[in-house]
Design an enzyme around this catalytic site. Structure first.
Site, short mmCIF file in Angstrom:
data_model
loop_
_atom_site.label_atom_id
_atom_site.label_comp_id
_atom_site.label_asym_id
_atom_site.label_seq_id
_atom_site.Cartn_x
_atom_site.Cartn_y
_atom_site.Cartn_z
N ASP A 279 0.87 -1.19 0.00
CA ASP A 279 0.00 0.00 0.00
C ASP A 279 0.90 1.23 0.00
OD1 ASP A 279 -1.74 2.18 0.94
OD2 ASP A 279 -3.19 0.60 1.33
N VAL B 275 -10.79 2.74 -3.35
CA VAL B 275 -10.43 2.16 -4.65
C VAL B 275 -11.41 1.01 -4.91
CG1 VAL B 275 -8.67 0.99 -6.00
CG2 VAL B 275 -7.99 2.80 -4.40
N HIS C 293 -10.23 -5.66 -2.59
CA HIS C 293 -8.90 -5.87 -2.02
C HIS C 293 -9.01 -6.03 -0.51
CE1 HIS C 293 -9.69 -1.52 -2.05
NE2 HIS C 293 -9.00 -1.49 -0.92
N HIS D 213 -6.75 -5.54 3.07
CA HIS D 213 -5.59 -4.93 3.72
C HIS D 213 -5.01 -5.91 4.74
CE1 HIS D 213 -6.67 -0.68 2.53
NE2 HIS D 213 -7.87 -1.25 2.44
P1 5GP Z 1 -9.70 1.25 0.37
O1 5GP Z 1 -9.98 2.55 1.04
O2 5GP Z 1 -10.32 1.26 -0.99
O3 5GP Z 1 -9.99 0.04 1.17
O4 5GP Z 1 -8.13 1.19 0.22
C1 5GP Z 1 -7.43 1.63 -0.88
C2 5GP Z 1 -5.98 1.60 -0.46
O5 5GP Z 1 -5.20 1.77 -1.62
C3 5GP Z 1 -5.57 2.72 0.52
O6 5GP Z 1 -5.02 2.14 1.69
C4 5GP Z 1 -4.55 3.54 -0.26
O7 5GP Z 1 -3.49 3.96 0.55
C5 5GP Z 1 -4.09 2.57 -1.34
N1 5GP Z 1 -3.72 3.17 -2.60
C6 5GP Z 1 -4.32 4.22 -3.22
N2 5GP Z 1 -3.73 4.47 -4.40
C7 5GP Z 1 -2.75 3.52 -4.54
C8 5GP Z 1 -1.79 3.26 -5.56
O8 5GP Z 1 -1.71 3.93 -6.59
N3 5GP Z 1 -0.96 2.19 -5.37
C9 5GP Z 1 -0.99 1.43 -4.23
N4 5GP Z 1 -0.12 0.43 -4.14
N5 5GP Z 1 -1.88 1.68 -3.24
C10 5GP Z 1 -2.75 2.70 -3.39
#
Ligand code: 5GP
Length: 144
Positions: A37, A102, A106, A108
């Site tokens: 991340d 995103v 996925h 974490h």
């Molecule tokens: P969500 O909020 O959708 O569960 O988590 C999305 C995660 O993707 C966040 O923890 C954020 O830090 C991570 N993230 C956002 N943009 C990118 C990216 O371009 N590359 C990577 N590797 N992680 C990302």
């Protein structure tokens, strides 16, 4: 107005899966990838991502979860070992109200240390060299 709830193949993880943007990869098989991340909530924060397209858990094919969670377990064991962690937090968000940012399913995987709180979700960008070093530690732990 109704919220958009269809899969958008231009989301950032779909681009990573297609190799259109880089990531610090730690694992890949036929169905699942794992990479660092970029805004970690702690050192070693890894994302485990199925290749099959779905916005999140709500619209995923149930067949996705077996292979996905087999890798979540592998990565959880590896990050615990790689960082000498006391525990591992597993998080998964569905739709904006839950904190999802995103829209490709996925999970974490975050190493945890006694008394140390998580940093904010989608907070500060980590330095690429730190992400590269941490990815290396996890790849080594996965290989051993
Ligand atoms: P969500 O909020 O959708 O569960 O988590 C999305 C995660 O993707 C966040 O923890 C954020 O830090 C991570 N993230 C956002 N943009 C990118 C990216 O371009 N590359 C990577 N590797 N992680 C990302």
């Amino acid at each position: 107005m109704a919220e958009k709830t269809t899969y958008d193949s231009n989301n950032i993880f779909a681009k990573i899966l297609r190799g259109e943007i880089p990531s610090h990869s730690v694992y890949e098989d036929d169905a699942v990838v794992a990479f660092m991340d970029v805004m970690p909530q702690g050192p070693g924060h890894t994302l485990v991502v199925p290749k099959a397209p779905s916005r999140n858990l709500l619209d995923a094919d149930p067949g996705t979860f077996g292979p996905l969670f087999a890798v979540v377990q592998k990565v959880a064991v590896a990050v615990k070992k790689a960082f000498g962690a006391d525990g591992v937090t597993i998080l998964q968000f569905n739709e904006p109200a839950s904190g999802q940012t995103v829209y490709h399913l996925h999970v974490h995987v975050i190493p945890r240390f006694e008394g140390i709180p998580l940093k904010p979700h989608s907070g500060q960008m980590e330095k690429p060299e730190v992400l590269a070093e941490n990815a290396g530690k996890i790849r080594t732990a996965l290989a051993n």
